[in-house]
Design a protein around this motif. Structure first.
Motif, PDB file in Angstrom:
ATOM      1  N   ALA A 254       6.876   1.272   0.614  1.00 50.88           N
ATOM      2  CA  ALA A 254       7.825   2.024  -0.211  1.00 50.88           C
ATOM      3  C   ALA A 254       8.245   3.301   0.510  1.00 50.88           C
ATOM      4  O   ALA A 254       9.426   3.681   0.506  1.00 50.88           O
ATOM      5  N   THR A 255       7.278   3.978   1.114  1.00 46.01           N
ATOM      6  CA  THR A 255       7.573   5.142   1.944  1.00 46.01           C
ATOM      7  C   THR A 255       6.853   4.963   3.266  1.00 46.01           C
ATOM      8  O   THR A 255       5.649   4.687   3.287  1.00 46.01           O
ATOM      9  N   MET A 256       7.593   5.092   4.352  1.00 48.18           N
ATOM     10  CA  MET A 256       6.988   4.936   5.680  1.00 48.18           C
ATOM     11  C   MET A 256       5.969   6.060   5.889  1.00 48.18           C
ATOM     12  O   MET A 256       6.295   7.241   5.727  1.00 48.18           O
ATOM     13  N   PRO A 257       4.723   5.717   6.218  1.00 47.02           N
ATOM     14  CA  PRO A 257       3.732   6.779   6.438  1.00 47.02           C
ATOM     15  C   PRO A 257       3.967   7.504   7.757  1.00 47.02           C
ATOM     16  O   PRO A 257       4.667   6.996   8.632  1.00 47.02           O
ATOM     17  N   LYS A 258       3.363   8.679   7.887  1.00 43.39           N
ATOM     18  CA  LYS A 258       3.284   9.315   9.203  1.00 43.39           C
ATOM     19  C   LYS A 258       2.269   8.497  10.011  1.00 43.39           C
ATOM     20  O   LYS A 258       1.227   8.117   9.474  1.00 43.39           O
ATOM     21  N   ILE A 259       2.564   8.241  11.275  1.00 44.75           N
ATOM     22  CA  ILE A 259       1.701   7.342  12.037  1.00 44.75           C
ATOM     23  C   ILE A 259       1.162   8.042  13.292  1.00 44.75           C
ATOM     24  O   ILE A 259       1.924   8.614  14.075  1.00 44.75           O
ATOM     25  N   VAL A 260      -0.143   7.959  13.445  1.00 41.17           N
ATOM     26  CA  VAL A 260      -0.853   8.464  14.621  1.00 41.17           C
ATOM     27  C   VAL A 260      -1.417   7.255  15.359  1.00 41.17           C
ATOM     28  O   VAL A 260      -1.923   6.325  14.724  1.00 41.17           O
ATOM     29  N   ALA A 261      -1.329   7.253  16.689  1.00 42.07           N
ATOM     30  CA  ALA A 261      -1.913   6.137  17.445  1.00 42.07           C
ATOM     31  C   ALA A 261      -2.678   6.672  18.642  1.00 42.07           C
ATOM     32  O   ALA A 261      -2.251   7.613  19.320  1.00 42.07           O
ATOM     33  N   ASP A 262      -3.809   6.041  18.888  1.00 40.98           N
ATOM     34  CA  ASP A 262      -4.656   6.373  20.027  1.00 40.98           C
ATOM     35  C   ASP A 262      -5.224   5.051  20.549  1.00 40.98           C
ATOM     36  O   ASP A 262      -5.127   4.005  19.904  1.00 40.98           O
ATOM     37  N   ALA A 263      -5.821   5.087  21.727  1.00 47.96           N
ATOM     38  CA  ALA A 263      -6.544   3.955  22.307  1.00 47.96           C
ATOM     39  C   ALA A 263      -5.677   2.681  22.338  1.00 47.96           C
ATOM     40  O   ALA A 263      -4.478   2.757  22.578  1.00 47.96           O
TER      41      ALA A 263
ATOM     42  N   ARG B 103       0.845  -1.201   0.000  1.00 44.49           N
ATOM     43  CA  ARG B 103       0.000   0.000   0.000  1.00 44.49           C
ATOM     44  C   ARG B 103       0.885   1.257   0.000  1.00 44.49           C
ATOM     45  O   ARG B 103       2.067   1.216   0.354  1.00 44.49           O
ATOM     46  N   ASN B 104       0.228   2.381  -0.333  1.00 45.25           N
ATOM     47  CA  ASN B 104       0.993   3.637  -0.407  1.00 45.25           C
ATOM     48  C   ASN B 104       0.341   4.742   0.414  1.00 45.25           C
ATOM     49  O   ASN B 104       0.208   5.870  -0.048  1.00 45.25           O
ATOM     50  N   TYR B 105      -0.102   4.406   1.607  1.00 45.53           N
ATOM     51  CA  TYR B 105      -0.675   5.438   2.480  1.00 45.53           C
ATOM     52  C   TYR B 105       0.423   6.407   2.908  1.00 45.53           C
ATOM     53  O   TYR B 105       1.553   6.004   3.177  1.00 45.53           O
ATOM     54  N   THR B 106       0.039   7.674   3.027  1.00 42.52           N
ATOM     55  CA  THR B 106       1.009   8.665   3.484  1.00 42.52           C
ATOM     56  C   THR B 106       0.830   9.007   4.963  1.00 42.52           C
ATOM     57  O   THR B 106       1.752   9.480   5.615  1.00 42.52           O
ATOM     58  N   THR B 107      -0.386   8.784   5.467  1.00 41.44           N
ATOM     59  CA  THR B 107      -0.646   8.959   6.904  1.00 41.44           C
ATOM     60  C   THR B 107      -1.547   7.807   7.344  1.00 41.44           C
ATOM     61  O   THR B 107      -2.474   7.436   6.613  1.00 41.44           O
TER      62      THR B 107
ATOM     63  N   LEU C  21       3.947  -3.048  12.574  1.00 35.80           N
ATOM     64  CA  LEU C  21       4.951  -1.988  12.433  1.00 35.80           C
ATOM     65  C   LEU C  21       6.009  -2.391  11.407  1.00 35.80           C
ATOM     66  O   LEU C  21       6.425  -1.578  10.566  1.00 35.80           O
ATOM     67  N   LEU C  22       6.409  -3.648  11.458  1.00 32.03           N
ATOM     68  CA  LEU C  22       7.377  -4.146  10.487  1.00 32.03           C
ATOM     69  C   LEU C  22       6.810  -4.037   9.065  1.00 32.03           C
ATOM     70  O   LEU C  22       7.518  -3.651   8.130  1.00 32.03           O
ATOM     71  N   ALA C  23       5.513  -4.327   8.918  1.00 34.26           N
ATOM     72  CA  ALA C  23       4.882  -4.210   7.592  1.00 34.26           C
ATOM     73  C   ALA C  23       4.881  -2.759   7.125  1.00 34.26           C
ATOM     74  O   ALA C  23       5.108  -2.485   5.936  1.00 34.26           O
ATOM     75  N   MET C  24       4.630  -1.820   8.061  1.00 27.82           N
ATOM     76  CA  MET C  24       4.672  -0.404   7.667  1.00 27.82           C
ATOM     77  C   MET C  24       6.077  -0.004   7.248  1.00 27.82           C
ATOM     78  O   MET C  24       6.269   0.782   6.316  1.00 27.82           O
ATOM     79  N   GLN C  25       7.057  -0.551   7.959  1.00 33.24           N
ATOM     80  CA  GLN C  25       8.446  -0.214   7.618  1.00 33.24           C
ATOM     81  C   GLN C  25       8.866  -0.846   6.296  1.00 33.24           C
ATOM     82  O   GLN C  25       9.901  -0.478   5.745  1.00 33.24           O
TER      83      GLN C  25
END
Lengths: 301, 182
Positions: free
Chosen positions: A115-124, A87-91, A108-112
């Motif tokens: 192609a480009t690591m997205p900006k990541i927000v986490a809650d809950a 996937r190519n999510y940016t955030t 997290l490993l999958a996000m890394q």
């Protein structure tokens, strides 16, 4: 593109993976209606309203039904670990998920691997898992309330329910707890601590406070509409709306601290417009998000 | 801390980690019975020796996913098994649950907060109007089950919740019933 990840409270719903679609006041993902008032859809609806206001693509939703047993969450974790590298999510904003450090690390490993690591927000729940995995520093923004901040600040706490120095009130301890969370490596790069006074911090230092009655606040909108709307403390989802707006603002290119600051202010303005009671539901506030963002962003210049 | 980092050896499945808890029982036969019940229901649990900080209970404990404490206790109850003397986090066995309450009067409504969970009721009708706080996925589920029902008609969060957030909401629910009976 912004992606929102989380759960809905219907264990019969399998993984939903698609763009959110608005039809009137209702919201759909893969033709499944999702109730704005319950669970991650509150965050999703807030992000959708903000994306529409900002002229961005609608958010992509990755949802699953989970009543708290964790089966749905684990299915979604598995799905994410499989699909994210392509996937190519940016955030990405992660929300209600059963905290599971092992699955968190695989995601997290999958996000890394993207192609480009997205900006990541986490809650809950996903924020709980991020902290417990020791990987908080990878994240761009956490959005805890005061009790969750105490959990981040306590290096041994496995959950806010088992936390030394748990904070019930929005008190003077918050800046000290922010510093501790950073000191122990349990904070994202940016923290938005939600409460009677909202605080945005980076690297252990509070950059912005949002509180209409606080003398010396550096909020650009020190007006009546910046005061905390008391009834919002009782309403479910008022923190989710801030997180959704912040994620959308980050997707628009705004840096995390500024996005968090604007979102915190806009949430108060939306509350001021909505005039909720403690019995109000979150959709009553979400409908005012475009107007609230408009006011805050115009005043901020 | 037993946190592991990327690039380092990954913890073996089921090993002690930051999100696991310990069920502490009075004697070994209770441990064995509880382990059987939980495994029969598909749980990944492990019987092990207690950490030195624990000075109560027998010489075996059961490691389980701490977040699902409420669900685990309910399964043991339903199976007629003995309940644990205590439930503690693996990494810090001396940590105890938050037992702070806060009551806020909004005039026509009253809100009770227990730890990270808030429950709000309309006084006149005793109807639950909002649930907020907490980050576990049973929080929205509990909202679906409880909101719009009276304190008498709503299911107890202890019976329909599954996680530590559900457990905290159960405390708030009981305190709300106490407040509203005064």
């Amino acid at each position: 593109m912004l992606a929102i990840v989380g759960t809905i409270p219907d264990p019969g719903v399998d993984i939903l993976d698609g763009p959110v679609v608005r039809r009137g006041q209702a919201m759909f993902v893969e033709e499944q209606a999702v109730d704005t008032d319950r669970g991650t859809p509150a965050l999703l609806a807030s992000a959708l309203a903000a994306c529409e206001f900002l002229g961005l693509d609608v958010p992509h939703a990755l949802l699953v039904g989970d009543e708290g047993l964790g089966h749905g969450s684990r299915n979604l974790y598995r799905h994410l670990s499989e699909v994210l590298p392509g996937r190519n999510y940016t955030t990405m904003a992660y929300h209600y998920l059963q905290p599971d450090t092992d699955w968190h690390d695989r995601v997290l490993l999958a996000m890394q691997s993207m192609a480009t690591m997205p900006k990541i927000v986490a809650d809950a729940g996903f924020m709980y898992a991020a902290k417990m995995s020791g990987q908080s520093g990878v994240y761009d923004l956490f959005t805890p309330d005061a009790g969750e901040l105490a959990f981040l600040a306590d290096p041994d706490a496995p959950h806010p329910f088992y936390t030394r120095g748990f904070i019930l009130h929005d008190d003077q301890d918050v800046p000290a707890r922010i510093a501790e969370a950073y000191e122990h490596g349990n904070s994202a790069r940016c923290l938005l601590v939600k409460g009677g006074t909202d605080r945005v911090a980076q690297n252990g230092r509070v950059l912005y406070t949002v509180n209409g009655t606080r003398p010396g606040s550096d909020s650009p909108m020190e007006a009546a509409s910046m005061k905390a709307v008391e009834a919002m403390e009782a309403m479910g989802g008022t923190g989710d709306t801030i997180t959704g707006m912040a994620a959308a603002l980050m997707e628009s290119g705004m840096a995390a601290p500024e996005a968090a600051h604007v979102a915190a202010q806009a949430n108060r303005v939306a509350g001021d417009i909505a005039r909720p009671t403690p019995a109000s539901q979150i959709h009553e506030l979400i409908q005012h998000i475009p107007a609230a963002l408009d006011r805050v962003m115009k005043q901020a210049g | 801390m037993a946190f592991w980092k990327f690039g380092k050896k990954k913890a073996a499945p089921g090993s002690a980690s930051a999100d696991r808890g310990l069920l502490v029982f009075e004697n070994t036969s209770e441990v064995i019975r509880a382990e059987s019940v939980l495994k029969e229901h598909g749980w990944t649990v492990r019987v092990m020796g207690p950490p030195p900080e624990l000075r109560t209970g027998c010489d075996l404990v059961i490691e389980f996913p701490l977040i699902e404490e409420l669900n685990a206790i309910r399964l043991l109850e339903q199976a007629g098994a003995s309940l644990p003397l205590s439930v503690v986090p693996v990494n810090s066995p001396l940590l105890t649950p938050v037992d702070l309450f806060q009551v806020k009067d909004f005039g026509d409504w009253i809100m009770v907060r227990a730890a990270n969970m808030k429950l709000t009721v309309e006084k006149a009708s005793r109807t639950i109007v909002n649930i907020s706080g907490g980050g576990c996925p049973d929080v929205p589920y509990l909202g679906v089950r409880l909101i719009g029902k009276t304190l008498e008609d709503a299911p107890h969060p202890r019976d329909v919740g599954h996680t530590l957030c559900g457990y905290a909401l159960a405390l708030a629910f009981e305190e709300m019933r106490r407040q509203c009976s005064q």
